[in-house]
Scaffold this motif. Structure first.
Motif, mmCIF file in Angstrom:
data_model
loop_
_atom_site.group_PDB
_atom_site.id
_atom_site.type_symbol
_atom_site.label_atom_id
_atom_site.label_comp_id
_atom_site.label_asym_id
_atom_site.label_seq_id
_atom_site.Cartn_x
_atom_site.Cartn_y
_atom_site.Cartn_z
ATOM 1 N N TYR A 275 96.953 39.499 40.639
ATOM 2 C CA TYR A 275 96.304 40.811 40.644
ATOM 3 C C TYR A 275 95.969 41.276 39.225
ATOM 4 O O TYR A 275 96.569 40.838 38.255
ATOM 5 C CB TYR A 275 97.154 41.854 41.373
ATOM 6 C CG TYR A 275 98.429 42.293 40.692
ATOM 7 C CD1 TYR A 275 98.453 43.426 39.878
ATOM 8 C CD2 TYR A 275 99.622 41.601 40.876
ATOM 9 C CE1 TYR A 275 99.631 43.864 39.266
ATOM 10 C CE2 TYR A 275 100.806 42.017 40.278
ATOM 11 C CZ TYR A 275 100.798 43.142 39.476
ATOM 12 O OH TYR A 275 101.965 43.566 38.871
ATOM 13 N N ARG A 276 94.979 42.151 39.163
ATOM 14 C CA ARG A 276 94.521 42.730 37.907
ATOM 15 C C ARG A 276 95.258 44.061 37.693
ATOM 16 O O ARG A 276 94.911 45.064 38.310
ATOM 17 C CB ARG A 276 93.010 42.959 37.969
ATOM 18 C CG ARG A 276 92.150 41.699 37.982
ATOM 19 C CD ARG A 276 92.009 41.127 36.575
ATOM 20 N NE ARG A 276 91.437 42.099 35.674
ATOM 21 C CZ ARG A 276 90.116 42.233 35.419
ATOM 22 N NH1 ARG A 276 89.260 41.410 36.001
ATOM 23 N NH2 ARG A 276 89.678 43.146 34.574
ATOM 24 N N PRO A 277 96.271 44.107 36.816
ATOM 25 C CA PRO A 277 97.019 45.356 36.610
ATOM 26 C C PRO A 277 96.176 46.476 36.022
ATOM 27 O O PRO A 277 96.540 47.646 36.126
ATOM 28 C CB PRO A 277 98.143 44.937 35.661
ATOM 29 C CG PRO A 277 97.644 43.709 34.980
ATOM 30 C CD PRO A 277 96.784 43.016 35.990
ATOM 31 N N ASP A 278 95.033 46.122 35.406
ATOM 32 C CA ASP A 278 94.138 47.148 34.866
ATOM 33 C C ASP A 278 93.243 47.752 35.953
ATOM 34 O O ASP A 278 92.620 48.803 35.744
ATOM 35 C CB ASP A 278 93.270 46.559 33.746
ATOM 36 C CG ASP A 278 92.529 45.297 34.169
ATOM 37 O OD1 ASP A 278 93.017 44.574 35.070
ATOM 38 O OD2 ASP A 278 91.457 45.015 33.591
ATOM 39 N N LEU B 186 88.249 37.239 40.377
ATOM 40 C CA LEU B 186 89.233 38.081 39.692
ATOM 41 C C LEU B 186 88.796 38.368 38.253
ATOM 42 O O LEU B 186 88.964 39.476 37.751
ATOM 43 C CB LEU B 186 90.603 37.392 39.701
ATOM 44 C CG LEU B 186 91.382 37.453 41.019
ATOM 45 C CD1 LEU B 186 92.522 36.441 41.010
ATOM 46 C CD2 LEU B 186 91.915 38.857 41.271
ATOM 47 N N ALA B 187 88.238 37.361 37.598
ATOM 48 C CA ALA B 187 87.797 37.531 36.206
ATOM 49 C C ALA B 187 86.679 38.569 36.102
ATOM 50 O O ALA B 187 86.642 39.368 35.157
ATOM 51 C CB ALA B 187 87.337 36.195 35.641
ATOM 52 N N THR C 120 94.878 29.484 33.896
ATOM 53 C CA THR C 120 93.422 29.494 33.698
ATOM 54 C C THR C 120 92.919 30.875 33.280
ATOM 55 O O THR C 120 92.179 31.015 32.298
ATOM 56 C CB THR C 120 92.707 29.060 34.992
ATOM 57 O OG1 THR C 120 93.116 27.739 35.336
ATOM 58 C CG2 THR C 120 91.194 29.103 34.813
ATOM 59 N N LEU C 121 93.319 31.911 34.018
ATOM 60 C CA LEU C 121 92.814 33.256 33.748
ATOM 61 C C LEU C 121 93.368 33.830 32.445
ATOM 62 O O LEU C 121 92.633 34.482 31.686
ATOM 63 C CB LEU C 121 93.144 34.178 34.922
ATOM 64 C CG LEU C 121 92.362 33.872 36.207
ATOM 65 C CD1 LEU C 121 92.956 34.615 37.396
ATOM 66 C CD2 LEU C 121 90.889 34.225 36.038
ATOM 67 N N THR C 122 94.630 33.568 32.171
ATOM 68 C CA THR C 122 95.203 34.028 30.904
ATOM 69 C C THR C 122 94.481 33.383 29.734
ATOM 70 O O THR C 122 94.197 34.033 28.719
ATOM 71 C CB THR C 122 96.714 33.695 30.841
ATOM 72 O OG1 THR C 122 97.385 34.343 31.933
ATOM 73 C CG2 THR C 122 97.318 34.175 29.533
ATOM 74 N N GLY C 123 94.148 32.091 29.891
ATOM 75 C CA GLY C 123 93.416 31.376 28.845
ATOM 76 C C GLY C 123 92.032 31.938 28.609
ATOM 77 O O GLY C 123 91.474 31.795 27.517
ATOM 78 N N GLN C 124 91.469 32.594 29.616
ATOM 79 C CA GLN C 124 90.148 33.210 29.496
ATOM 80 C C GLN C 124 90.230 34.650 28.994
ATOM 81 O O GLN C 124 89.210 35.315 28.852
ATOM 82 C CB GLN C 124 89.443 33.188 30.860
ATOM 83 C CG GLN C 124 89.136 31.796 31.384
ATOM 84 C CD GLN C 124 88.587 31.811 32.801
ATOM 85 O OE1 GLN C 124 88.475 32.868 33.432
ATOM 86 N NE2 GLN C 124 88.248 30.646 33.315
ATOM 87 N N ASN D 285 93.193 39.953 32.072
ATOM 88 C CA ASN D 285 94.460 40.657 32.289
ATOM 89 C C ASN D 285 94.910 40.360 33.721
ATOM 90 O O ASN D 285 94.410 40.952 34.681
ATOM 91 C CB ASN D 285 94.267 42.156 32.073
ATOM 92 C CG ASN D 285 95.584 42.925 32.084
ATOM 93 O OD1 ASN D 285 96.643 42.352 32.337
ATOM 94 N ND2 ASN D 285 95.522 44.210 31.815
ATOM 95 N N ILE D 286 95.835 39.446 33.878
ATOM 96 C CA ILE D 286 96.245 38.997 35.213
ATOM 97 C C ILE D 286 97.761 38.954 35.317
ATOM 98 O O ILE D 286 98.458 38.662 34.336
ATOM 99 C CB ILE D 286 95.641 37.602 35.532
ATOM 100 C CG1 ILE D 286 95.710 37.296 37.030
ATOM 101 C CG2 ILE D 286 96.307 36.515 34.715
ATOM 102 C CD1 ILE D 286 94.730 38.065 37.867
ATOM 103 N N LYS D 287 98.265 39.264 36.486
ATOM 104 C CA LYS D 287 99.697 39.137 36.756
ATOM 105 C C LYS D 287 99.907 38.345 38.039
ATOM 106 O O LYS D 287 99.053 38.343 38.939
ATOM 107 C CB LYS D 287 100.358 40.515 36.884
ATOM 108 C CG LYS D 287 100.637 41.193 35.550
ATOM 109 C CD LYS D 287 101.585 42.372 35.714
ATOM 110 C CE LYS D 287 101.981 42.954 34.371
ATOM 111 N NZ LYS D 287 102.956 44.075 34.526
#
Length: 271
Positions: free
Chosen positions: A59-62, A141-142, A158-162, A165-167
């Motif tokens: 999920y996107r905490p933002d 999600l991105a 993958t998403l953190t590397g991009q 903001n993902i949890k």
């Protein structure tokens, strides 16, 4: 996941593994080497665990206001059209079973399964799409098209590397865990090489690469001594998975996959 009959059928094609030939067997997590489908009725070892992972909520905490991490996040009506679920029936229906508190969410009674279907029908208007590839859910999600979705460990990397903001949630009801590994086929022509492969894949050094690059857990206890705490935390992995396994929900063999698939197809078809 496999049913009991399927497990027995596969064992007829598999050879018991001589654990005395495995350099790392003594360092593997006992809870993984003793999974229901890992051993025969006489204690023979048919399955050697290599990697394990989790199914949870990305999920996107933002973008998603989370008061408490829970599987019910996937039923949050505030985010209608911004939620996604796996197209895998066995996964989606089991998650509904967890939400309704089924005794065994992987093998529900007829009444529990009917209630799980009701939950999925209620959720359907909130679902943007049912995903069938990591890349589809990661891209959504991105971009912010999705704010929450079921997903696996590798998507966090993958998403953190991009820079997204993902949890990866640790739901209060328990995170779902699964395990993959190796078996030895009957009459294998290169038995020595097979054992070499098992030894290589269960080595701590192989596990270090698996965690750091792919984001998945490893079966060797010593692997976790090689990985920095910060990296483990970023991937949602504990320093000592023993307690983690005990608190989570380990996926069990589904005894009637056709029944589960039929229910999910009816949900998607609006039946």
């Amino acid at each position: 996941m496999q049913s009991r009959p399927e497990a027995l059928a596969r064992r007829r094609c598999a050879e018991p593994i001589d654990t005395g030939r495995l350099a790392n067997f003594g360092d593997l997590f006992p809870s993984l080497t003793k999974l229901p489908y890992a051993q025969g009725d006489k204690g023979e070892q048919f399955f050697i665990p290599v990697d394990w992972g989790n199914t949870s909520i990305l999920y996107r905490p933002d973008l998603f206001d989370v008061k408490e991490e829970s599987w019910t996040m996937l039923w949050d009506e505030r985010y209608s059209g911004q939620i996604s679920m796996s197209a895998d029936a066995t996964e989606a229906v089991s998650i509904a079973g967890i939400v309704l508190g089924a005794k065994d969410p992987f093998n529900m009674t007829d009444d529990e399964l009917a209630k799980a279907k009701e939950l999925l029908v209620k959720q359907k208007p909130l679902v943007r799409f049912y995903w069938d590839s990591n890349s589809a859910v990661e891209q959504a999600l991105a971009s912010g098209e999705l704010v929450a979705s079921t997903g696996w460990n590798s998507s966090v990397v993958t998403l953190t590397g991009q820079g997204v903001n993902i949890k990866f949630a640790n739901p209060k009801e328990g995170i779902m865990s699964y395990c993959c590994g190796l078996v030895l086929t009957k009459d294998a022509p290169h038995i020595d090489k097979a054992y070499d492969l098992i030894n290589a894949m269960t080595a701590p050094e192989a596990g270090k690469w698996l965690i750091e690059v792919q984001g998945y857990g490893h079966s060797n206890t010593k692997t976790f001594e090689l990985v920095e705490d910060k990296i483990l935390a970023e991937r949602g992995l504990p320093k000592d998975p023993t307690e983690f396994f005990a608190k989570g929900i380990f996926q069990q063999p589904i005894l009637d996959t056709e029944r589960v698939q039929k229910v999910f197809e009816e949900v998607k078809a609006g039946a």
